[in-house]
Motif scaffolding. Structure first.
Motif, PDB file in Angstrom:
ATOM      1  N   GLN A  34       0.829  -1.209   0.000  1.00  0.00           N
ATOM      2  CA  GLN A  34       0.000   0.000   0.000  1.00  0.00           C
ATOM      3  C   GLN A  34       0.865   1.262   0.000  1.00  0.00           C
ATOM      4  O   GLN A  34       0.561   2.246  -0.696  1.00  0.00           O
ATOM      5  CB  GLN A  34      -0.932  -0.004   1.222  1.00  0.00           C
ATOM      6  CG  GLN A  34      -2.008  -1.076   1.180  1.00  0.00           C
ATOM      7  CD  GLN A  34      -1.516  -2.448   1.652  1.00  0.00           C
ATOM      8  OE1 GLN A  34      -0.345  -2.611   2.007  1.00  0.00           O
ATOM      9  NE2 GLN A  34      -2.420  -3.420   1.644  1.00  0.00           N
ATOM     10  N   ARG A  37       2.394   1.635  -3.473  1.00  0.00           N
ATOM     11  CA  ARG A  37       1.402   2.115  -4.450  1.00  0.00           C
ATOM     12  C   ARG A  37       1.140   3.607  -4.266  1.00  0.00           C
ATOM     13  O   ARG A  37       0.986   4.336  -5.250  1.00  0.00           O
ATOM     14  CB  ARG A  37       0.101   1.320  -4.299  1.00  0.00           C
ATOM     15  CG  ARG A  37       0.223  -0.134  -4.745  1.00  0.00           C
ATOM     16  CD  ARG A  37      -1.137  -0.811  -4.797  1.00  0.00           C
ATOM     17  NE  ARG A  37      -0.992  -2.235  -5.069  1.00  0.00           N
ATOM     18  CZ  ARG A  37      -1.011  -3.190  -4.128  1.00  0.00           C
ATOM     19  NH1 ARG A  37      -1.188  -2.852  -2.848  1.00  0.00           N
ATOM     20  NH2 ARG A  37      -0.853  -4.449  -4.461  1.00  0.00           N
ATOM     21  N   ARG A  38       1.108   4.059  -3.025  1.00  0.00           N
ATOM     22  CA  ARG A  38       0.909   5.487  -2.768  1.00  0.00           C
ATOM     23  C   ARG A  38       2.095   6.308  -3.288  1.00  0.00           C
ATOM     24  O   ARG A  38       1.912   7.354  -3.911  1.00  0.00           O
ATOM     25  CB  ARG A  38       0.723   5.720  -1.267  1.00  0.00           C
ATOM     26  CG  ARG A  38       0.388   7.175  -0.929  1.00  0.00           C
ATOM     27  CD  ARG A  38      -0.061   7.335   0.513  1.00  0.00           C
ATOM     28  NE  ARG A  38       0.958   6.893   1.453  1.00  0.00           N
ATOM     29  CZ  ARG A  38       0.863   5.818   2.235  1.00  0.00           C
ATOM     30  NH1 ARG A  38      -0.222   5.052   2.182  1.00  0.00           N
ATOM     31  NH2 ARG A  38       1.833   5.495   3.069  1.00  0.00           N
TER      32      ARG A  38
END
Length: 252
Positions: A34, A37-38
């Motif tokens: 996560q 991806r950010r």
């Protein structure tokens, strides 16, 4: 690893490998998918990478990456390069500093110099040097490029041609194996060429990321410059050109 450190490292990996994947970055950087991806989304928003399924790739070689991403890329090396360059600039001379994050770092290193006349087409540099009362700053004028505070166009080149510079410190977006200095903006290249024509000494500042990039517009060749400040040995053919033309290379 903080976001500030992670994003430049992701860019370095992308430049080295041509692309990055979420799984590979999780393994290398030790953070969650996560988080990666950010980071990739933010780098894509900045224009530094193009998002693809499962990761990201380098953007087109016909468009530059975003200004904020350029500032973060190899930031420590740029400071070292800037310091080495500024140490060789004497007091009481006329210099030009052009558009670029490394030339902005050079300006920061000139805050203790005296008696300089600095001409620039970079609003950020003018702001930096305004803190030094012993430096006279002249801004070229021209069309403002809002993305990075650069001034380009005929107004900029017309003013540049009124001067003769002891030293000009320039940057480029890419430096290929043949020694060609390259950039993305034809208008910026025209300004850089005018600067070089009006200078007794032309100094190029280029960190190692410039050896890994491509750009479409030719500024000139390392044979046209008097000194290069960098943080990694130049490509073999480029280094050979420097030797033939007595171009001084300072490695930090």
């Amino acid at each position: 690893m903080s976001t500030t450190l992670r994003k430049p490292e992701i860019l370095n990996i992308a430049r080295r490998e041509g692309k990055v994947t979420v799984d590979r970055l999780v393994e290398l950087l030790g953070v969650t998918p996560q988080t990666i991806r950010r980071d990739l989304t933010e780098l894509s928003d900045e224009g530094a990478l193009d998002r693809v399924h499962g990761g990201a790739v380098l953007p087109s070689s016909t468009a530059n990456i975003g200004y904020d991403a350029r500032r973060q890329l190899n930031q420590a090396a740029k400071v070292d390069i800037a310091r080495a360059c500024a140490q060789q600039i004497p007091n009481d001379c006329c210099i030009f500093l052009n558009i670029g994050t490394t030339t902005e770092a050079v300006a920061q290193e000139l805050l203790r110099h005296k008696g300089l006349l600095v001409v620039t087409n970079n609003i950020n540099i003018a702001v930096i040097l305004s803190a030094n009362p012993d430096v006279q700053v002249i801004v070229s004028g021209g069309s403002l490029r809002r993305s990075d505070g650069g001034l380009v166009g005929e107004l900029a080149t017309d003013l540049i041609r009124r001067f003769r510079f002891d030293i000009s410190v320039i940057g480029c977006s890419a430096l290929n194996a043949s020694g060609d200095m390259l950039d993305f903006d034809l208008h910026e290249v025209s300004v850089s060429q005018a600067i070089m024509a009006q200078s007794d000494n032309v100094w190029l500042t280029a960190d190692r990321s410039k050896f890994e990039r491509k750009a479409p517009v030719r500024i000139g060749n390392v044979a046209d410059v008097d000194a290069i400040f960098t943080d990694q040995p130049l490509p073999e053919d480029c280094a050979a050109l420097c030797q033939v033309n007595d171009t001084k290379v300072t490695l930090v």
